[in-house]
Design a protein around this motif. Sequence first.
Motif, PDB file in Angstrom:
ATOM      1  N   PHE A   1       0.848  -1.213   0.000  1.00  0.00           N
ATOM      2  CA  PHE A   1       0.000   0.000   0.000  1.00  0.00           C
ATOM      3  C   PHE A   1       0.873   1.249   0.000  1.00  0.00           C
ATOM      4  O   PHE A   1       0.623   2.203  -0.751  1.00  0.00           O
ATOM      5  N   ARG A   2       1.941   1.235   0.814  1.00  0.00           N
ATOM      6  CA  ARG A   2       2.838   2.405   0.877  1.00  0.00           C
ATOM      7  C   ARG A   2       3.508   2.670  -0.479  1.00  0.00           C
ATOM      8  O   ARG A   2       3.743   3.815  -0.843  1.00  0.00           O
ATOM      9  N   LEU A   3       3.794   1.599  -1.195  1.00  0.00           N
ATOM     10  CA  LEU A   3       4.474   1.759  -2.490  1.00  0.00           C
ATOM     11  C   LEU A   3       3.512   2.156  -3.612  1.00  0.00           C
ATOM     12  O   LEU A   3       3.895   2.876  -4.532  1.00  0.00           O
ATOM     13  N   THR A   4       2.274   1.662  -3.524  1.00  0.00           N
ATOM     14  CA  THR A   4       1.350   1.853  -4.651  1.00  0.00           C
ATOM     15  C   THR A   4       0.245   2.876  -4.386  1.00  0.00           C
ATOM     16  O   THR A   4      -0.401   3.334  -5.331  1.00  0.00           O
ATOM     17  N   ASP A   5      -0.005   3.151  -3.121  1.00  0.00           N
ATOM     18  CA  ASP A   5      -1.120   4.037  -2.727  1.00  0.00           C
ATOM     19  C   ASP A   5      -2.487   3.455  -3.079  1.00  0.00           C
ATOM     20  O   ASP A   5      -3.460   4.200  -3.206  1.00  0.00           O
ATOM     21  N   ILE A   6      -2.541   2.138  -3.264  1.00  0.00           N
ATOM     22  CA  ILE A   6      -3.831   1.497  -3.562  1.00  0.00           C
ATOM     23  C   ILE A   6      -4.469   1.059  -2.234  1.00  0.00           C
ATOM     24  O   ILE A   6      -3.933   0.189  -1.533  1.00  0.00           O
ATOM     25  N   PRO A   7      -5.607   1.674  -1.838  1.00  0.00           N
ATOM     26  CA  PRO A   7      -6.196   1.427  -0.509  1.00  0.00           C
ATOM     27  C   PRO A   7      -6.559  -0.040  -0.256  1.00  0.00           C
ATOM     28  O   PRO A   7      -6.589  -0.489   0.887  1.00  0.00           O
ATOM     29  N   ARG A   8      -6.838  -0.779  -1.331  1.00  0.00           N
ATOM     30  CA  ARG A   8      -7.222  -2.195  -1.199  1.00  0.00           C
ATOM     31  C   ARG A   8      -6.176  -2.976  -0.383  1.00  0.00           C
ATOM     32  O   ARG A   8      -6.531  -3.860   0.395  1.00  0.00           O
ATOM     33  N   TYR A   9      -4.911  -2.641  -0.554  1.00  0.00           N
ATOM     34  CA  TYR A   9      -3.858  -3.376   0.143  1.00  0.00           C
ATOM     35  C   TYR A   9      -3.807  -3.009   1.632  1.00  0.00           C
ATOM     36  O   TYR A   9      -3.507  -3.841   2.472  1.00  0.00           O
ATOM     37  N   ARG A  10      -4.112  -1.758   1.939  1.00  0.00           N
ATOM     38  CA  ARG A  10      -4.160  -1.352   3.350  1.00  0.00           C
ATOM     39  C   ARG A  10      -5.310  -2.084   4.051  1.00  0.00           C
ATOM     40  O   ARG A  10      -5.167  -2.578   5.171  1.00  0.00           O
ATOM     41  N   LEU A  11      -6.444  -2.178   3.352  1.00  0.00           N
ATOM     42  CA  LEU A  11      -7.607  -2.880   3.923  1.00  0.00           C
ATOM     43  C   LEU A  11      -7.306  -4.365   4.102  1.00  0.00           C
ATOM     44  O   LEU A  11      -7.662  -4.966   5.122  1.00  0.00           O
ATOM     45  N   ALA A  12      -6.658  -4.940   3.096  1.00  0.00           N
ATOM     46  CA  ALA A  12      -6.319  -6.370   3.184  1.00  0.00           C
ATOM     47  C   ALA A  12      -5.360  -6.627   4.343  1.00  0.00           C
ATOM     48  O   ALA A  12      -5.482  -7.638   5.046  1.00  0.00           O
ATOM     49  N   ALA A  13      -4.429  -5.702   4.554  1.00  0.00           N
ATOM     50  CA  ALA A  13      -3.502  -5.844   5.689  1.00  0.00           C
ATOM     51  C   ALA A  13      -4.281  -5.813   7.002  1.00  0.00           C
ATOM     52  O   ALA A  13      -4.059  -6.644   7.895  1.00  0.00           O
ATOM     53  N   ALA A  14      -5.218  -4.873   7.095  1.00  0.00           N
ATOM     54  CA  ALA A  14      -6.018  -4.751   8.319  1.00  0.00           C
ATOM     55  C   ALA A  14      -6.858  -6.014   8.549  1.00  0.00           C
ATOM     56  O   ALA A  14      -7.032  -6.456   9.691  1.00  0.00           O
ATOM     57  N   GLU A  15      -7.363  -6.594   7.460  1.00  0.00           N
ATOM     58  CA  GLU A  15      -8.155  -7.827   7.584  1.00  0.00           C
ATOM     59  C   GLU A  15      -7.298  -8.984   8.111  1.00  0.00           C
ATOM     60  O   GLU A  15      -7.749  -9.780   8.937  1.00  0.00           O
ATOM     61  N   LYS A  16      -6.078  -9.076   7.604  1.00  0.00           N
ATOM     62  CA  LYS A  16      -5.165 -10.132   8.080  1.00  0.00           C
ATOM     63  C   LYS A  16      -4.882  -9.923   9.575  1.00  0.00           C
ATOM     64  O   LYS A  16      -4.846 -10.885  10.349  1.00  0.00           O
ATOM     65  N   ILE A  17      -4.677  -8.667   9.969  1.00  0.00           N
ATOM     66  CA  ILE A  17      -4.411  -8.365  11.380  1.00  0.00           C
ATOM     67  C   ILE A  17      -5.630  -8.755  12.227  1.00  0.00           C
ATOM     68  O   ILE A  17      -5.479  -9.375  13.290  1.00  0.00           O
ATOM     69  N   ASP A  18      -6.831  -8.438  11.752  1.00  0.00           N
ATOM     70  CA  ASP A  18      -8.044  -8.803  12.495  1.00  0.00           C
ATOM     71  C   ASP A  18      -8.137 -10.309  12.685  1.00  0.00           C
ATOM     72  O   ASP A  18      -8.452 -10.794  13.777  1.00  0.00           O
ATOM     73  N   LEU A  19      -7.871 -11.055  11.594  1.00  0.00           N
ATOM     74  CA  LEU A  19      -7.913 -12.520  11.674  1.00  0.00           C
ATOM     75  C   LEU A  19      -6.916 -13.036  12.717  1.00  0.00           C
ATOM     76  O   LEU A  19      -7.198 -13.977  13.463  1.00  0.00           O
ATOM     77  N   LEU A  20      -5.757 -12.392  12.746  1.00  0.00           N
ATOM     78  CA  LEU A  20      -4.699 -12.787  13.678  1.00  0.00           C
ATOM     79  C   LEU A  20      -5.113 -12.479  15.120  1.00  0.00           C
ATOM     80  O   LEU A  20      -5.007 -13.340  16.012  1.00  0.00           O
ATOM     81  N   LEU A  21      -5.593 -11.271  15.349  1.00  0.00           N
ATOM     82  CA  LEU A  21      -5.937 -10.850  16.716  1.00  0.00           C
ATOM     83  C   LEU A  21      -7.092 -11.676  17.290  1.00  0.00           C
ATOM     84  O   LEU A  21      -7.123 -11.968  18.486  1.00  0.00           O
ATOM     85  N   GLU A  22      -8.027 -12.061  16.397  1.00  0.00           N
ATOM     86  CA  GLU A  22      -9.160 -12.906  16.832  1.00  0.00           C
ATOM     87  C   GLU A  22      -8.675 -14.210  17.448  1.00  0.00           C
ATOM     88  O   GLU A  22      -9.332 -14.796  18.294  1.00  0.00           O
ATOM     89  N   ARG A  23      -7.545 -14.679  16.964  1.00  0.00           N
ATOM     90  CA  ARG A  23      -7.050 -15.990  17.391  1.00  0.00           C
ATOM     91  C   ARG A  23      -6.085 -15.928  18.570  1.00  0.00           C
ATOM     92  O   ARG A  23      -5.546 -16.955  18.977  1.00  0.00           O
ATOM     93  N   GLN A  24      -5.845 -14.742  19.106  1.00  0.00           N
ATOM     94  CA  GLN A  24      -4.916 -14.652  20.240  1.00  0.00           C
ATOM     95  C   GLN A  24      -5.495 -15.412  21.429  1.00  0.00           C
ATOM     96  O   GLN A  24      -6.663 -15.263  21.783  1.00  0.00           O
ATOM     97  N   ASP A  25      -4.666 -16.226  22.046  1.00  0.00           N
ATOM     98  CA  ASP A  25      -5.089 -17.012  23.188  1.00  0.00           C
ATOM     99  C   ASP A  25      -5.241 -16.111  24.423  1.00  0.00           C
ATOM    100  O   ASP A  25      -4.593 -15.073  24.506  1.00  0.00           O
ATOM    101  N   ASN A  26      -6.077 -16.546  25.360  1.00  0.00           N
ATOM    102  CA  ASN A  26      -6.275 -15.772  26.600  1.00  0.00           C
ATOM    103  C   ASN A  26      -4.971 -15.546  27.345  1.00  0.00           C
ATOM    104  O   ASN A  26      -4.808 -14.557  28.054  1.00  0.00           O
TER     105      ASN A  26
END
Lengths: 309, 62
Positions: A166-191
Motif C-alpha cells: 500500500f505504501r508503495l502503490t497508494d492502492i487502498p485495497r492493500y491497506r484494507l487487506a492488511a487490516a483484515e489479516k491483522i483482524d484474523l490474527l488478533l481474533e485468534r490470540q489465546d487468553n
Amino acid sequence: MTNTEIYAQVALSQVPRILGLGDRNPRSSTFGCFDRSFWHYRLVDFSNARFQEAVLLLALLSQHDFPGNRYYGYERVREWATGGIEFWSQIQRRDGSFDEAYPNEHSFVATAFTTYAITEAMLLLDKHKPCHLSSVEKAANWLVRNENVAVANQMAGAAMALYNVFRLTDIPRYRLAAAEKIDLLLERQDNEGFFPEYGGFDIGYLTICISYLAKYWKKTRNSTVWLPLQRAMRFVAERLRDDGSYDNSMTSRRTQYLYPCGFVIAQAWDVIMKHCHGVAEGSVVNPAWMDDRFCVPLTVDYLQAYLEV
Amino acid sequence: MLMTTWKLILLRLFGMTLGHFGPFAGLLKLMLTSILVTSQKTEQRYVASSRFFDPRDLEMHH
C-alpha cells in the motif's frame, strides 16, 4: 536503555557470509540470486525465494551509517540489492506466489516474508523499476486471496507485506487487506497472550509474530494492535530466563531463537536486556549458529533492532 | 521420513504437472503438513528452523 550494539556486531559479522551466498556478477543470468545451492553448486533445480530476504539486509546497510558499517553509501551494495529484487521478480510464479521447499509449492510464508523484505528494501532505497512494482502487486494480490490462519507469524508477515505494498502503490485495497489479516490474527490470540502456531504456543515463532506486529504498529499507529502486542510480549517475558534463553521442550514448534526487533520497537527493555546479555555470553542461539537459510532473516531482524534504538 | 530418489522424482513429476494448478498444489501442501506436522507428536514434528546447537545440549542426559 540497554547495550544493543551486540545486535549490530553479530549482524555485521554475518554480512560477508550472506554476501557470499549471492551471485554478485551483473553479467550472470542468475545475478542477484542468494541461493548458492542453485546458482553456484547447481545442486537444486529451483531457487528458494526465502534467500532473497538478503536484499533487505543490503538495503539497510547501504542506507544507514553506523559504527563498523563498511558497506554504507556504496553504489555497488545498492546494485546487489536491486539485482536481488530483479531475481526475486524472475522466480515469481505466474499466480504471484513464490516457492521455498519445492517447485510449484506456492508457499504462503515465502510469498509473505519475501514480499515484506523486498518492499521494505524498495521503500528504503526509494528507487525502483515499474516491473518490480508489478511483481510486488502480483504477490500482494496472491496474499489477499490466500491465508494460513493456523500459523500466526506468517499471517503477521503477510499483513506487514500488504501494508508496505500500500505504501508503495497508494492502492487502498492493500491497506484494507492488511487490516483484515491483522483482524484474523488478533481474533485468534489465546487468553494467555500467545498467537497459536499449529494449535499451541511457540516462543521463537511468537517473537517473529511480535516483530511484524510491532513494525505494523509503528507504521500505522493502529491502536487495536498495541494491547494484543503487549500481552504477547508479556507472555514471552514471563518465560525468559536471566540469560535470555527459554525452555522450548514444551512448545509447539521447538524453535530456540528470539527475534528482538519487536521488543525494541515496543521498548520492552526487560526482554532486550536479558537477550543482549545472552547473545554476548553465548547462551542463546544467534544468526551465526544457524544454517544459511535461517541466518538471513534473523540477521536482518538483529540489524533492524539495533537501528531502532 | 527421509527423502529418497523415487520420492523426489515423484514430487518433481507432480510439481511439473498438476502442481502448476493452485488447488492441486494446495492439496499436496495439506498432505505434507498433515504427514510431517499435525499428525505427529509434538517432539517429532518437522520444523525447518529448529534443532540448532544449543549450549545446554552438552549437559543433557539421554
